[in-house]
Design a protein around this motif. Sequence first.
Motif, PDB file in Angstrom:
ATOM      1  N   CYS A 247       8.094 -34.416-169.491  1.00 12.16           N
ATOM      2  CA  CYS A 247       8.018 -33.110-170.394  1.00 12.16           C
ATOM      3  C   CYS A 247       8.679 -32.035-171.063  1.00 12.16           C
ATOM      4  O   CYS A 247       9.206 -31.069-171.145  1.00 12.16           O
ATOM      5  CB  CYS A 247       6.929 -32.585-171.044  1.00 12.16           C
ATOM      6  SG  CYS A 247       5.992 -34.510-171.897  1.00 12.16           S
ATOM      7  N   ASP A 248       8.023 -30.958-169.328  1.00  9.54           N
ATOM      8  CA  ASP A 248       9.128 -29.301-169.693  1.00  9.54           C
ATOM      9  C   ASP A 248      10.176 -30.220-169.185  1.00  9.54           C
ATOM     10  O   ASP A 248      10.895 -29.153-169.408  1.00  9.54           O
ATOM     11  CB  ASP A 248       7.851 -29.124-168.154  1.00  9.54           C
ATOM     12  CG  ASP A 248       6.774 -28.110-168.781  1.00  9.54           C
ATOM     13  OD1 ASP A 248       6.656 -28.892-170.288  1.00  9.54           O
ATOM     14  OD2 ASP A 248       5.432 -27.703-168.238  1.00  9.54           O
ATOM     15  N   MET A 252      12.869 -27.952-171.561  1.00  9.06           N
ATOM     16  CA  MET A 252      14.093 -27.265-170.492  1.00  9.06           C
ATOM     17  C   MET A 252      15.415 -27.257-171.071  1.00  9.06           C
ATOM     18  O   MET A 252      16.253 -26.554-170.447  1.00  9.06           O
ATOM     19  CB  MET A 252      13.517 -26.861-169.034  1.00  9.06           C
ATOM     20  CG  MET A 252      12.360 -26.628-168.665  1.00  9.06           C
ATOM     21  SD  MET A 252      11.363 -26.443-167.004  1.00  9.06           S
ATOM     22  CE  MET A 252      13.609 -25.948-165.986  1.00  9.06           C
ATOM     23  N   GLY A 253      15.661 -28.389-171.165  1.00  6.84           N
ATOM     24  CA  GLY A 253      16.932 -29.161-172.272  1.00  6.84           C
ATOM     25  C   GLY A 253      17.474 -29.393-170.614  1.00  6.84           C
ATOM     26  O   GLY A 253      18.930 -29.455-170.661  1.00  6.84           O
ATOM     27  N   LYS A 254      16.875 -29.549-169.259  1.00  4.79           N
ATOM     28  CA  LYS A 254      17.183 -29.798-168.609  1.00  4.79           C
ATOM     29  C   LYS A 254      17.908 -31.785-168.489  1.00  4.79           C
ATOM     30  O   LYS A 254      18.689 -32.411-168.021  1.00  4.79           O
ATOM     31  CB  LYS A 254      17.088 -29.951-166.907  1.00  4.79           C
ATOM     32  CG  LYS A 254      15.952 -28.832-167.048  1.00  4.79           C
ATOM     33  CD  LYS A 254      17.626 -28.404-166.591  1.00  4.79           C
ATOM     34  CE  LYS A 254      17.328 -27.214-165.426  1.00  4.79           C
ATOM     35  NZ  LYS A 254      17.876 -26.287-165.819  1.00  4.79           N
ATOM     36  N   ILE A 255      16.834 -32.441-169.638  1.00  3.67           N
ATOM     37  CA  ILE A 255      16.405 -33.651-169.983  1.00  3.67           C
ATOM     38  C   ILE A 255      16.546 -34.715-171.432  1.00  3.67           C
ATOM     39  O   ILE A 255      16.450 -33.721-172.257  1.00  3.67           O
ATOM     40  CB  ILE A 255      16.180 -35.151-168.570  1.00  3.67           C
ATOM     41  CG1 ILE A 255      15.156 -34.604-169.197  1.00  3.67           C
ATOM     42  CG2 ILE A 255      16.871 -34.913-167.226  1.00  3.67           C
ATOM     43  CD1 ILE A 255      14.146 -35.546-168.573  1.00  3.67           C
ATOM     44  N   ASN A 256      16.847 -35.653-172.014  1.00  7.02           N
ATOM     45  CA  ASN A 256      16.812 -36.133-172.960  1.00  7.02           C
ATOM     46  C   ASN A 256      15.913 -36.804-172.515  1.00  7.02           C
ATOM     47  O   ASN A 256      16.065 -37.499-171.944  1.00  7.02           O
ATOM     48  CB  ASN A 256      17.820 -36.710-173.738  1.00  7.02           C
ATOM     49  CG  ASN A 256      19.247 -35.343-174.716  1.00  7.02           C
ATOM     50  OD1 ASN A 256      18.570 -34.323-174.251  1.00  7.02           O
ATOM     51  ND2 ASN A 256      20.259 -35.617-173.804  1.00  7.02           N
ATOM     52  N   ILE A 261      14.516 -39.558-163.849  1.00  2.00           N
ATOM     53  CA  ILE A 261      14.639 -38.624-163.224  1.00  2.00           C
ATOM     54  C   ILE A 261      13.838 -39.503-162.145  1.00  2.00           C
ATOM     55  O   ILE A 261      13.482 -40.125-161.538  1.00  2.00           O
ATOM     56  CB  ILE A 261      13.452 -37.194-163.671  1.00  2.00           C
ATOM     57  CG1 ILE A 261      11.851 -38.423-163.124  1.00  2.00           C
ATOM     58  CG2 ILE A 261      14.135 -36.848-164.824  1.00  2.00           C
ATOM     59  CD1 ILE A 261      11.292 -37.040-163.241  1.00  2.00           C
ATOM     60  N   ASN A 262      14.357 -38.312-161.181  1.00  2.00           N
ATOM     61  CA  ASN A 262      13.894 -38.939-159.567  1.00  2.00           C
ATOM     62  C   ASN A 262      12.894 -37.996-159.199  1.00  2.00           C
ATOM     63  O   ASN A 262      12.968 -36.281-159.498  1.00  2.00           O
ATOM     64  CB  ASN A 262      15.184 -38.645-158.478  1.00  2.00           C
ATOM     65  CG  ASN A 262      16.003 -39.655-157.926  1.00  2.00           C
ATOM     66  OD1 ASN A 262      15.478 -40.416-158.939  1.00  2.00           O
ATOM     67  ND2 ASN A 262      17.409 -39.232-158.280  1.00  2.00           N
TER      68      ASN A 262
END
Length: 498
Positions: A247-248, A252-256, A261-262
């Motif tokens: 969620c973070d 943070m705009g790193k993923i949608n 993710i790994n």
Amino acid sequence: MLYTSTRDKSIKVTASQAIAQGISEEGGLFVPCELPQFSLDKINSMVSMCYIDRAKTVLKEFLTDFTEEELNYCVEGAYAQSKFSSEKIAPTVNVCGNKNILELWHGPTCAFKDMALQLLPYLMTVSAKKTADGKTIVILVATSGDTGKAALEGFKDVDHTKILVFYPVDGVSPMQKLQMTTQDGENVAVCAINGNFDDAQSAVKSIFTNNEIKKQLAEKNMMFSSANSINWGRLVPQIVYYFSTYCDMIDMGKINVGDEINVVVPTGNFGNILAGYYAKQMGLPIKTLVCASNSNNVLTDFLKTGTYDRNREFYTTTSPSMDILISSNLERLLYHMSGEDDKLVADLMSQLSQSGKYTVSDEIIKKIQTAFDAGFTDEESVAETIKTHFEEYNYLCDTHTAVAVKVYDEYVKSTGDDIPSVIDSTASPYKFSKSVLTAVLGGNTPDLDEFDMVAQLNKVTGTDVPKPLASLKDKTVRFNDVCNKEDMSHMVFKLLDL
Ligand SMILES: *Cc1c(COP(=O)(O)O)cnc(C)c1O
């Protein structure tokens, strides 16, 4: 939701039974019979929540025999802001590009064990009320350092509990010893033993199963339980932070939402990474779980070949919490990956205790490899990783975290798989000041005592010293007892006033 045993799936217990009992009677570990599923919509709805609300959302699916009031009481008590040095409880920090670090050490003892051991005492007392007629629970712990302190801090002054911790007199770091011997609380006791960690551990196990002692405890309305990571109540709180970091990462705009993710985990007893696997099976978009080891690389070999073999040299490293050759929680993974084959798991575990070795089928190891990758690293690379990450990114990590960072870098190099990733950080660098300072200084260990080492690390790096470690300097040592391992049961009687 019911739980069963990895070695006998005819057993069915509730969450509170699993937590109060700790381990199943025939020696198996409790696992959930099925996993709750989280849709992407549901995960997305957790982005705006605080850690406590995320925890409630995940835990209520597992602790179905807890009332809403009980769960609220447990979670709000465990993750109270006053006990954590970060408002986010477990913040995710970007190091560079797709490399992110999940800091799990902002709790009262500065190691990731707090994430589970702050909650476990609450879960245990509520469970005992439901299943053990309000008996006082006596937690016995043998520790090589981090678990003892985190358990003391979690159980201190918790009603209807007492906690006794035994540690090897020469087997813990100066900081770890001070953390334990200065512990406050009315229901706690700490004792050193003349012997090593294995001596402490086997003596504790024999006290647990001594019927005479159990009888005397029962007469006083007390019972033993365990705060070890074989207890489901220590594993389930760890699932939460995988949802929370995802969620973070969105925030943070790193993923949608929906992006994979790994996750990379510095591993010892396989508890932390297994919690990540449960999160993946619940629908959290985790692509690969990378298991990072130090020179004690029994898990790397297993995950690459399917053969687990503990008959090998044991190394004492600068990441001592990962110096382990029997990873108990792997048993749970074997149960799930073998299609819930309880007979097979019982057989593999008996091979392990008899010959220290077992091999799983090709089918099982291939299935495990679809979710897990593994790597290990040596001491020199750990020190170098600490130094380069501090110099290049101004990020200071401890020795355990550095193992994972290095294994992650190698993973990306060899696979090209550089999607957004989260590396678990399991301890504050100040818990291992000597190793971290030596690494930052490029190999020269200053001749300083523990607190001067802390001060020097602070001076050299400009990072904050965690308050719970800094304040140890002014605390009085309360527990000086040292006993022989043969006298540990007498010590238990003495400490319990029996
Ligand atoms: C306990 C611990 C580990 C290992 O975690 P497991 O869940 O046992 O795999 C790693 N790092 C630190 C600092 C620890 O205290």
